[in-house]
Write a protein that holds these residues in place. Structure first.
Motif, short mmCIF file in Angstrom:
data_model
loop_
_atom_site.label_atom_id
_atom_site.label_comp_id
_atom_site.label_asym_id
_atom_site.label_seq_id
_atom_site.Cartn_x
_atom_site.Cartn_y
_atom_site.Cartn_z
N ARG A 1 29.60 52.81 -9.05
CA ARG A 1 30.34 53.50 -10.11
C ARG A 1 30.77 52.53 -11.21
NH1 ARG A 1 36.59 55.09 -10.42
NH2 ARG A 1 36.51 56.21 -12.39
N ALA A 2 31.31 51.37 -10.82
CA ALA A 2 31.76 50.40 -11.82
C ALA A 2 30.60 49.88 -12.65
CB ALA A 2 32.49 49.26 -11.13
N ALA A 3 29.48 49.57 -12.00
CA ALA A 3 28.34 48.98 -12.71
C ALA A 3 27.69 49.97 -13.66
CB ALA A 3 27.32 48.46 -11.71
N THR A 4 27.63 51.23 -13.27
CA THR A 4 26.95 52.23 -14.11
C THR A 4 27.90 52.88 -15.10
OG1 THR A 4 27.34 53.95 -12.43
CG2 THR A 4 25.26 52.73 -12.32
N GLY A 5 29.20 52.62 -14.96
CA GLY A 5 30.17 53.23 -15.87
C GLY A 5 30.38 54.70 -15.63
N ALA A 6 30.03 55.20 -14.44
CA ALA A 6 30.20 56.61 -14.12
C ALA A 6 31.68 56.97 -14.07
CB ALA A 6 29.53 56.94 -12.79
N ALA A 7 31.99 58.21 -14.45
CA ALA A 7 33.39 58.65 -14.46
C ALA A 7 33.93 58.87 -13.06
CB ALA A 7 33.51 59.95 -15.27
N VAL A 8 33.05 59.22 -12.13
CA VAL A 8 33.49 59.50 -10.76
C VAL A 8 32.55 58.80 -9.78
CG1 VAL A 8 34.52 61.73 -11.34
CG2 VAL A 8 32.10 61.61 -10.67
N ARG B 1 15.33 53.90 -15.93
CA ARG B 1 16.67 53.40 -16.22
C ARG B 1 16.59 52.26 -17.22
NH1 ARG B 1 20.98 54.89 -13.29
NH2 ARG B 1 22.09 53.08 -14.08
N ARG B 2 17.47 52.27 -18.19
CA ARG B 2 17.58 51.15 -19.12
C ARG B 2 18.93 50.48 -18.87
NH1 ARG B 2 14.35 54.73 -21.55
NH2 ARG B 2 12.59 53.94 -22.79
N PRO B 3 18.93 49.39 -18.08
CA PRO B 3 20.20 48.80 -17.68
C PRO B 3 21.03 48.34 -18.87
CG PRO B 3 18.38 47.91 -16.40
CD PRO B 3 17.78 48.68 -17.53
N THR B 4 22.32 48.63 -18.82
CA THR B 4 23.25 48.08 -19.80
C THR B 4 23.46 46.61 -19.49
OG1 THR B 4 25.16 48.59 -18.42
CG2 THR B 4 24.41 50.32 -19.95
N LEU B 5 24.15 45.92 -20.38
CA LEU B 5 24.42 44.50 -20.12
C LEU B 5 25.24 44.35 -18.85
CD1 LEU B 5 24.34 41.55 -20.86
CD2 LEU B 5 26.30 41.92 -22.40
N THR C 1 23.02 44.72 -15.95
CA THR C 1 22.15 43.54 -15.86
C THR C 1 22.86 42.38 -15.19
OG1 THR C 1 20.94 44.22 -17.84
CG2 THR C 1 20.77 41.91 -17.18
N LEU C 2 24.15 42.20 -15.51
CA LEU C 2 24.91 41.12 -14.89
C LEU C 2 25.09 41.37 -13.40
CD1 LEU C 2 27.62 40.52 -17.65
CD2 LEU C 2 25.68 39.05 -17.07
N VAL C 3 25.35 42.61 -13.02
CA VAL C 3 25.47 42.94 -11.59
C VAL C 3 24.14 42.71 -10.88
CG1 VAL C 3 25.88 44.81 -9.94
CG2 VAL C 3 27.37 44.57 -11.93
N LEU C 4 23.05 43.15 -11.51
CA LEU C 4 21.73 42.93 -10.93
C LEU C 4 21.44 41.44 -10.77
CD1 LEU C 4 19.60 45.60 -12.83
CD2 LEU C 4 20.15 45.60 -10.39
N ALA C 5 21.81 40.65 -11.77
CA ALA C 5 21.58 39.21 -11.69
C ALA C 5 22.34 38.59 -10.53
CB ALA C 5 21.97 38.54 -13.01
N ALA C 6 23.59 39.01 -10.36
CA ALA C 6 24.41 38.47 -9.28
C ALA C 6 23.83 38.81 -7.91
CB ALA C 6 25.84 38.99 -9.38
N LEU C 7 23.22 39.98 -7.79
CA LEU C 7 22.64 40.41 -6.51
C LEU C 7 21.25 39.84 -6.28
CD1 LEU C 7 23.73 44.17 -6.52
CD2 LEU C 7 24.68 42.33 -5.11
N LEU C 8 20.46 39.72 -7.34
CA LEU C 8 19.05 39.39 -7.17
C LEU C 8 18.73 37.90 -7.31
CD1 LEU C 8 17.33 42.41 -8.93
CD2 LEU C 8 17.90 42.09 -6.52
N LEU C 9 19.54 37.14 -8.04
CA LEU C 9 19.27 35.71 -8.15
C LEU C 9 19.28 35.01 -6.79
CD1 LEU C 9 21.10 34.68 -11.46
CD2 LEU C 9 18.63 34.75 -11.02
N PRO C 10 20.22 35.34 -5.88
CA PRO C 10 20.13 34.73 -4.54
C PRO C 10 18.85 35.12 -3.82
CG PRO C 10 22.33 35.63 -4.93
CD PRO C 10 21.47 36.11 -6.05
N CYS C 11 18.38 36.35 -4.01
CA CYS C 11 17.11 36.76 -3.40
C CYS C 11 15.95 35.96 -3.97
CB CYS C 11 16.89 38.26 -3.62
SG CYS C 11 18.10 39.32 -2.80
#
Length: 462
Positions: free
Chosen positions: A119-126, A369-373, A376-386
């Motif tokens: 929810r936080a990463a996608t900016g969803a209301a709920v 999906r067109r990731p917002t910035l 993208t930062l959340v994805l980087a934090a999750l995928l860079l270790p991978c």
């Protein structure tokens, strides 16, 4: 500029109650499974983590700085020390306390942190609907349930990182401090999460006025210091090393740098599984990589002594190394069993089919999906270790962030209706068929590369 942080208004009590209820239900399901599973002991790394907890108990009392292991950080063994205290107080078996702790961890991860981070990463209301959250938890159970039998660091570290990513996007003072604490926990438990530090920091400061950067950064550093200062003191006291990071070395095992050691193993092995004996010989099931081994022989190397040496090797053999990395990625995503410790080799065709289908589905969701910035930062934090573990000898749990991200795309993402409209439906189904067939063929190929002492056991169950 308008802030895109999640709303500051408190969550309705009903929402918190629903999350708590869902987390409790997930924990209950895991407890039921774990206490009826066939695993009643700790093995290998899990046993090592449990035994490390005894390092804090010296001369009949708790001594924080008595911990003296250079391979693993102090925080997860400290958690196990608390479990050890509970075990002794209640006269329980060690594995009983571990299973109870892990059932609660599963409830928090799948019931609270995962959906809240989405929810936080996608900016969803709920939050995602209850049905979607149940789907996410169910998929996690299908593929990962057996890992919660053991005191392994993978899920605790990812839970800490996930919570840090969620809290980094909140404005409160406490959230910035907690982000530092949790990020440092993740790094101390699994040093590979050092790759996530910059994206988390960027997420913490993103879209804030520059005047606010200093206080929030200071709180982050304070949180990090609270966790890593003890590791610094431990390193100075026992190893004369002036760093707050885990040294990742072992004199007993003749490992001077664990990451460099695993870079060498990554050229020798496509993947490995761990066997605890029963219908399999006890030890590691090593799936050998002939092409990678040939590169080491061509370079006349028995060890990787430095990152520069490895980089030169990669530049001299880019095609072969790219093939090695591709096989590692597939092998790491191809979950053979829902447990890290195998008593028998019996991969489920249906679980494999589900796994490959979920990959395909997740890609369809991601394509539109067109990731917002922020995303993208959340994805980087999750995928860079991978990305950092791809060169290493591969286990499925090493790609845990990517695995759970794929499951989240399926459970929380938008239905990819575009792929099933008109003529696209036929193309999509044809692509899906070829994709799944290719995955099965590649999986079977990797199975045939297992070292000879395991080959008859694996091929007998073909």
């Amino acid at each position: 500029m308008a802030s895109s942080f999640p709303p500051r208004s408190p969550q309705p009590i009903s929402t918190w109650r629903q999350e708590a209820g869902l987390a409790a239900a997930i924990a209950a399901v895991y407890s039921l499974y774990l206490f009826t599973s066939e695993y009643h002991n700790l093995f290998y790394d899990a046993e090592d983590y449990w035994q490390l907890s005894h390092r804090f108990y010296q001369n009949g009392r708790f001594q924080f700085l008595a911990y003296d292991d250079a391979m693993r950080g102090y925080t997860y063994p400290l958690v196990n020390f608390l479990c050890l205290a509970v075990r002794k107080a209640l006269s329980w078996e060690a594995v009983t306390v571990v299973k109870l702790l892990n059932a609660g961890l599963a409830g928090v991860l799948f019931g609270v942190v995962g959906p809240r981070l989405w929810r936080a990463a996608t900016g969803a209301a709920v939050l995602p609907s209850l049905a979607r959250r149940l789907a996410w938890a169910a998929l996690g159970f299908v593929f990962w349930r057996g890992y919660f039998n053991f005191s392994l660091s993978d899920f605790p570290a990812l839970l800490a990182l996930g919570a840090a990513l969620w809290l980094a996007q909140r404005r409160s003072t406490g959230a910035a401090l907690a982000t530092g604490l949790l990020l440092a926990l993740a790094v101390n438990i699994r040093p590979i999460y050092l790759a996530s530090v910059v994206p988390v920091l960027a997420l913490l400061l993103w879209q804030l006025p520059r005047a606010s950067w200093g206080p929030r950064f200071g709180l982050l550093v304070l949180g990090v210091a609270v966790v890593l200062a003890p590791q610094w003191l431990i390193n100075q006291r026992h190893f004369q090393a002036n760093t707050p990071l885990v040294l990742s070395q072992s004199k007993a095992l003749n490992i001077h740098n664990l990451y460099l050691q695993k870079l060498k193993w990554g050229l020798l092995h496509e993947k490995y599984e761990s066997s605890v004996g029963r219908e399999l010989p006890t030890g590691q099931l090593l799936f050998l990589d002939a092409a990678g081994a040939a590169v080491l022989r061509a370079e006349q190397l028995t060890e990787i002594d430095s990152p520069t040496q490895y980089l030169r090797l990669v530049l001299r053999h880019p095609v072969v190394v790219a093939g090695v990395y591709g096989r590692h990625l597939f092998a790491g995503l191809d979950i053979s069993h829902p447990t890290p410790y195998l008593k028998r080799w019996e991969p489920s065709v249906w679980r494999q089919l589900l796994n490959y289908s979920l990959w395909f589905w997740a890609v369809l969701v991601a394509l539109r999906r067109r990731p917002t910035l922020r995303e993208t930062l959340v994805l980087a934090a999750l995928l860079l270790p991978c990305l950092a573990v791809i060169p290493m000898s591969m286990e499925a749990r090493f790609l845990l962030p990517l695995h759970l991200l794929l499951l989240a795309l399926v459970a929380f993402g938008q239905w990819p209706a575009w792929a099933f409209q008109g003529r696209r439906a036929l193309v999509t189904m044809l692509l899906f068929g070829w994709f799944v067939l290719g995955c099965f063929l590649l999986s079977d190929h990797i199975k045939h590369t297992v070292e000879p002492r395991f080959r008859a056991h694996l091929l007998a169950n073909k």
